[in-house]
Design an enzyme around this catalytic site. Sequence first.
Site, PDB file in Angstrom:
ATOM      1  N   ASP A  28       0.869  -1.175   0.000  1.00 34.01           N
ATOM      2  CA  ASP A  28       0.000   0.000   0.000  1.00 34.01           C
ATOM      3  C   ASP A  28       0.907   1.227   0.000  1.00 34.01           C
ATOM      4  O   ASP A  28       1.827   1.325   0.808  1.00 34.01           O
ATOM      5  CB  ASP A  28      -0.880  -0.017   1.256  1.00 34.01           C
ATOM      6  CG  ASP A  28      -1.986   1.020   1.220  1.00 34.01           C
ATOM      7  OD1 ASP A  28      -1.693   2.198   0.912  1.00 34.01           O
ATOM      8  OD2 ASP A  28      -3.136   0.673   1.517  1.00 34.01           O
ATOM      9  N   GLU A  87     -12.942   2.567  -0.557  1.00 35.84           N
ATOM     10  CA  GLU A  87     -12.126   3.535  -1.265  1.00 35.84           C
ATOM     11  C   GLU A  87     -11.847   3.170  -2.724  1.00 35.84           C
ATOM     12  O   GLU A  87     -11.666   4.041  -3.560  1.00 35.84           O
ATOM     13  CB  GLU A  87     -10.820   3.808  -0.506  1.00 35.84           C
ATOM     14  CG  GLU A  87      -9.903   2.606  -0.344  1.00 35.84           C
ATOM     15  CD  GLU A  87     -10.272   1.645   0.777  1.00 35.84           C
ATOM     16  OE1 GLU A  87      -9.565   0.643   0.901  1.00 35.84           O
ATOM     17  OE2 GLU A  87     -11.244   1.847   1.521  1.00 35.84           O
ATOM     18  N   HIS A  92     -10.438  -6.165  -2.272  1.00 38.33           N
ATOM     19  CA  HIS A  92      -9.055  -6.264  -1.818  1.00 38.33           C
ATOM     20  C   HIS A  92      -8.999  -6.531  -0.322  1.00 38.33           C
ATOM     21  O   HIS A  92      -9.891  -6.170   0.427  1.00 38.33           O
ATOM     22  CB  HIS A  92      -8.263  -4.994  -2.159  1.00 38.33           C
ATOM     23  CG  HIS A  92      -8.831  -3.724  -1.635  1.00 38.33           C
ATOM     24  ND1 HIS A  92      -9.953  -3.126  -2.180  1.00 38.33           N
ATOM     25  CD2 HIS A  92      -8.439  -2.915  -0.625  1.00 38.33           C
ATOM     26  CE1 HIS A  92     -10.221  -2.004  -1.524  1.00 38.33           C
ATOM     27  NE2 HIS A  92      -9.320  -1.858  -0.570  1.00 38.33           N
ATOM     28  N   HIS A  94      -6.601  -6.030   3.051  1.00 39.34           N
ATOM     29  CA  HIS A  94      -5.485  -5.325   3.670  1.00 39.34           C
ATOM     30  C   HIS A  94      -4.808  -6.276   4.644  1.00 39.34           C
ATOM     31  O   HIS A  94      -5.468  -6.853   5.513  1.00 39.34           O
ATOM     32  CB  HIS A  94      -5.977  -4.118   4.488  1.00 39.34           C
ATOM     33  CG  HIS A  94      -6.613  -3.039   3.686  1.00 39.34           C
ATOM     34  ND1 HIS A  94      -5.907  -1.952   3.232  1.00 39.34           N
ATOM     35  CD2 HIS A  94      -7.898  -2.861   3.286  1.00 39.34           C
ATOM     36  CE1 HIS A  94      -6.735  -1.147   2.574  1.00 39.34           C
ATOM     37  NE2 HIS A  94      -7.945  -1.683   2.588  1.00 39.34           N
TER      38      HIS A  94
END
Length: 128
Positions: A28, A87, A92, A94
Amino acid sequence: MSIFTKIVNGEIPAYKIAEDENFLAFLDVNPNAVGHTLCIPKQEINKIFDIQDDLYLGLMAFAKKIAIALEKTVPCKRIGMAVIGLEVPHAHIHLIPLNEMDDMRFQNKVSLSNTEFEELVEKIKENL
């Protein structure tokens, strides 16, 4: 087309850790903690629970492999996992190295140089 699809297609650079036919893991660029990694299906699917079962299970297995390497690389108590998905309209996961609960808050960010990102990618790859 999501920003993640552009990364998959090579249109946007990323600090790639691993990829296979179906999945991609990359750091990220606005991390909560050093080593904050995103695991995505290469297929653009908006919501994680819209992913077909076999691909979903594959994503979880892929993320597990990345998390194990991440924990060997970044000093932490454990690797936290979050799926928020507000977002970017591309499912996805994290993976965030945790030393305290605040590391999971998406308000605390750390800053890394380009060199620090690149060195981290290489260290994680060594532990895969």
